[in-house]
Write a protein that holds these residues in place. Structure first.
Motif, PDB file in Angstrom:
ATOM      1  N   ALA A 112      -0.873  90.457  33.512  1.00  0.00           N
ATOM      2  CA  ALA A 112      -2.119  90.828  34.192  1.00  0.00           C
ATOM      3  C   ALA A 112      -2.564  89.704  35.109  1.00  0.00           C
ATOM      4  CB  ALA A 112      -3.215  91.145  33.185  1.00  0.00           C
ATOM      5  N   VAL A 113      -3.147  90.076  36.231  1.00  0.00           N
ATOM      6  CA  VAL A 113      -3.751  89.131  37.164  1.00  0.00           C
ATOM      7  C   VAL A 113      -5.212  89.489  37.332  1.00  0.00           C
ATOM      8  CG1 VAL A 113      -3.923  88.553  39.619  1.00  0.00           C
ATOM      9  CG2 VAL A 113      -1.730  88.397  38.483  1.00  0.00           C
ATOM     10  N   ILE A 114      -6.078  88.504  37.179  1.00  0.00           N
ATOM     11  CA  ILE A 114      -7.487  88.658  37.530  1.00  0.00           C
ATOM     12  C   ILE A 114      -7.641  88.120  38.945  1.00  0.00           C
ATOM     13  CG2 ILE A 114      -9.861  87.995  36.996  1.00  0.00           C
ATOM     14  CD1 ILE A 114      -8.949  87.620  34.080  1.00  0.00           C
ATOM     15  N   PHE A 115      -7.983  88.993  39.873  1.00  0.00           N
ATOM     16  CA  PHE A 115      -8.062  88.630  41.288  1.00  0.00           C
ATOM     17  C   PHE A 115      -9.490  88.258  41.655  1.00  0.00           C
ATOM     18  CE2 PHE A 115      -8.606  90.316  45.774  1.00  0.00           C
ATOM     19  CZ  PHE A 115      -8.160  89.139  46.367  1.00  0.00           C
ATOM     20  N   CYS A 116      -9.655  87.045  42.199  1.00  0.00           N
ATOM     21  CA  CYS A 116     -10.966  86.537  42.600  1.00  0.00           C
ATOM     22  C   CYS A 116     -11.010  86.387  44.116  1.00  0.00           C
ATOM     23  CB  CYS A 116     -11.226  85.186  41.940  1.00  0.00           C
ATOM     24  SG  CYS A 116     -11.148  85.210  40.133  1.00  0.00           S
ATOM     25  N   PRO A 117     -11.685  87.274  44.820  1.00  0.00           N
ATOM     26  CA  PRO A 117     -11.738  87.181  46.286  1.00  0.00           C
ATOM     27  C   PRO A 117     -12.460  85.918  46.748  1.00  0.00           C
ATOM     28  CG  PRO A 117     -12.444  89.345  45.506  1.00  0.00           C
ATOM     29  CD  PRO A 117     -12.391  88.447  44.316  1.00  0.00           C
ATOM     30  N   GLY A 118     -12.197  85.550  47.998  1.00  0.00           N
ATOM     31  CA  GLY A 118     -12.906  84.433  48.600  1.00  0.00           C
ATOM     32  C   GLY A 118     -14.167  84.890  49.312  1.00  0.00           C
ATOM     33  N   GLY A 119     -14.811  83.926  49.985  1.00  0.00           N
ATOM     34  CA  GLY A 119     -16.044  84.243  50.700  1.00  0.00           C
ATOM     35  C   GLY A 119     -17.093  83.159  50.594  1.00  0.00           C
ATOM     36  N   ALA A 120     -16.654  81.913  50.324  1.00  0.00           N
ATOM     37  CA  ALA A 120     -17.559  80.750  50.331  1.00  0.00           C
ATOM     38  C   ALA A 120     -18.653  80.832  49.268  1.00  0.00           C
ATOM     39  CB  ALA A 120     -18.175  80.558  51.724  1.00  0.00           C
ATOM     40  N   TYR A 121     -18.414  81.589  48.221  1.00  0.00           N
ATOM     41  CA  TYR A 121     -19.407  81.826  47.163  1.00  0.00           C
ATOM     42  C   TYR A 121     -20.654  82.526  47.705  1.00  0.00           C
ATOM     43  CZ  TYR A 121     -16.867  79.035  43.685  1.00  0.00           C
ATOM     44  OH  TYR A 121     -15.923  78.565  42.798  1.00  0.00           O
ATOM     45  N   LYS A 122     -20.546  83.083  48.902  1.00  0.00           N
ATOM     46  CA  LYS A 122     -21.653  83.842  49.473  1.00  0.00           C
ATOM     47  C   LYS A 122     -21.379  85.342  49.442  1.00  0.00           C
ATOM     48  CE  LYS A 122     -23.088  80.087  52.546  1.00  0.00           C
ATOM     49  NZ  LYS A 122     -24.323  79.800  51.784  1.00  0.00           N
ATOM     50  N   LYS A 123     -20.115  85.704  49.531  1.00  0.00           N
ATOM     51  CA  LYS A 123     -19.698  87.101  49.477  1.00  0.00           C
ATOM     52  C   LYS A 123     -18.293  87.144  48.897  1.00  0.00           C
ATOM     53  CE  LYS A 123     -17.947  86.879  54.217  1.00  0.00           C
ATOM     54  NZ  LYS A 123     -18.010  87.454  55.587  1.00  0.00           N
ATOM     55  N   LEU A 124     -17.795  88.345  48.672  1.00  0.00           N
ATOM     56  CA  LEU A 124     -16.434  88.557  48.187  1.00  0.00           C
ATOM     57  C   LEU A 124     -15.721  89.412  49.213  1.00  0.00           C
ATOM     58  CD1 LEU A 124     -17.357  89.546  44.504  1.00  0.00           C
ATOM     59  CD2 LEU A 124     -16.934  87.246  45.408  1.00  0.00           C
ATOM     60  N   SER A 125     -14.709  88.851  49.865  1.00  0.00           N
ATOM     61  CA  SER A 125     -14.002  89.572  50.926  1.00  0.00           C
ATOM     62  C   SER A 125     -12.543  89.772  50.547  1.00  0.00           C
ATOM     63  CB  SER A 125     -14.089  88.793  52.246  1.00  0.00           C
ATOM     64  OG  SER A 125     -15.419  88.711  52.691  1.00  0.00           O
ATOM     65  N   TYR A 126     -12.059  90.990  50.727  1.00  0.00           N
ATOM     66  CA  TYR A 126     -10.667  91.278  50.376  1.00  0.00           C
ATOM     67  C   TYR A 126     -10.204  92.540  51.088  1.00  0.00           C
ATOM     68  CZ  TYR A 126     -12.932  94.549  47.137  1.00  0.00           C
ATOM     69  OH  TYR A 126     -13.708  95.550  46.601  1.00  0.00           O
ATOM     70  N   ARG A 127      -8.881  92.676  51.175  1.00  0.00           N
ATOM     71  CA  ARG A 127      -8.244  93.863  51.751  1.00  0.00           C
ATOM     72  C   ARG A 127      -7.495  94.586  50.640  1.00  0.00           C
ATOM     73  NH1 ARG A 127      -8.252  90.118  55.945  1.00  0.00           N
ATOM     74  NH2 ARG A 127      -8.897  90.986  57.967  1.00  0.00           N
ATOM     75  N   PRO A 128      -7.989  95.714  50.168  1.00  0.00           N
ATOM     76  CA  PRO A 128      -7.390  96.383  49.001  1.00  0.00           C
ATOM     77  C   PRO A 128      -5.898  96.643  49.131  1.00  0.00           C
ATOM     78  CG  PRO A 128      -9.501  97.374  49.525  1.00  0.00           C
ATOM     79  CD  PRO A 128      -9.199  96.421  50.645  1.00  0.00           C
ATOM     80  N   GLU A 129      -5.455  97.179  50.253  1.00  0.00           N
ATOM     81  CA  GLU A 129      -4.042  97.519  50.391  1.00  0.00           C
ATOM     82  C   GLU A 129      -3.173  96.272  50.400  1.00  0.00           C
ATOM     83  OE1 GLU A 129      -2.593 100.410  50.259  1.00  0.00           O
ATOM     84  OE2 GLU A 129      -4.485 101.485  50.052  1.00  0.00           O
ATOM     85  N   GLU A 130      -3.672  95.215  51.005  1.00  0.00           N
ATOM     86  CA  GLU A 130      -2.879  93.995  51.177  1.00  0.00           C
ATOM     87  C   GLU A 130      -2.942  93.096  49.950  1.00  0.00           C
ATOM     88  OE1 GLU A 130      -3.125  89.954  53.893  1.00  0.00           O
ATOM     89  OE2 GLU A 130      -3.869  91.833  54.715  1.00  0.00           O
TER      90      GLU A 130
END
Length: 282
Positions: free
Chosen positions: A82-100
């Motif tokens: 299992a992988v727990i995925f933590c998006p980036g965003g400068a601790y201000k937001k969470l930004s990610y591309r679901p397909e990628e």
């Protein structure tokens, strides 16, 4: 008339390319695991509350009031990693591309849990979130067909910083136990950090943040990857050197260009080879 036509064209363009949603935004067919009891997140009105902006293939989330995990299970007759995925965003937001950045993990036979941690501007609350997330998944391993000894973290930018912070500081007690899940250990079995930020502090005002990364505990095998023209690669390279000197297992993969977003860099292939070399996947 011409000015009005331009206005309508712009309005239609924004409506097509930009969607703003307030409230729960998980995919309807994907289970969601809430991290904390409802009274700890401001009672029922805040259940799964967040603000989400969708731009074509990219999602940005902020004002996460009820941190949670969205579950993407790999199909397998045997317990999976299992992988727990933590998006980036400068601790201000969470930004990610679901397909990628999400669904490709399932193709490797790895179940993925998308962590929406507390934002904005509360890294210590996010640290509580990631501790709790690892414990809940390990505690519920049978339910999700997960191997409890193959639970790792993957994070981008601030999310990478959060992942590495946990790998260094999993023994810290940062919240009072809530239930049986909190009897379970929260150290990850592996870490993959992409463009991990802030090894020199959030304001880049330190030589190296020794307080947050003390190199004292047993640290999970770690894969770090950067573009050399990313300003945060200096701190990541220093972290890799220190971890190796402390006896940790670390692999640093650098690309010539690509900036902080590692544009055009195929980091996933070497990360996959690394996972296989460490016998996390076959």
């Amino acid at each position: 008339m011409q000015q009005r036509a331009r206005f309508y064209s712009l309005t239609i363009f924004l409506a097509v390319t930009l969607s703003i949603v307030t409230g729960v935004s998980a995919e309807p067919d994907k289970p969601v695991i809430r991290l904390w009891p409802i009274e700890m997140v401001g009672v029922e009105k805040n259940r799964l509350r967040e603000e989400q902006i969708v731009r074509k293939d990219k999602i940005s989330v902020t004002n996460v009031l009820d941190p949670n995990l969205t579950v993407y299970l790999a199909k397998s007759d045997r317990p999976t990693a299992a992988v727990i995925f933590c998006p980036g965003g400068a601790y201000k937001k969470l930004s990610y591309r679901p397909e990628e950045e999400i669904k490709k993990w399932n193709d490797l036979g790895i179940s993925l849990f998308l962590l929406k941690y507390t934002v904005p501007d509360n890294p210590d609350a996010a640290f509580k979130d990631i501790q709790r997330a690892v414990r809940l998944i390990r505690h519920q391993a049978d339910k999700w067909n997960i191997d409890p000894n193959r639970i790792g973290l993957q994070g981008n930018s601030a999310g990478g910083h959060l992942c590495v912070r946990l790998s260094q500081n999993y023994q810290q007690k940062v919240y009072e136990p809530i239930d049986d899940a909190d009897r379970v250990r929260c150290n990850p079995n592996f870490v993959i950090a992409r463009s991990a930020a802030y090894f020199q502090g959030r304001k880049s005002d330190l030589e190296f943040d020794e307080a947050l990364f003390p190199m004292k505990n047993k640290v999970a095998p770690t894969f770090l990857t950067y573009s050399k023209d990313d300003k945060f690669s200096i701190g990541g390279t220093e972290y890799a050197k220190r971890l190796k000197k402390a006896g940790g297992t670390v692999h640093l993969k650098l690309f010539k260009g690509g900036g902080h977003g590692m544009r055009g860099c195929d980091w996933f292939t070497p990360a996959t080879l690394w996972l296989k070399a460490n016998k996390i996947i076959e």
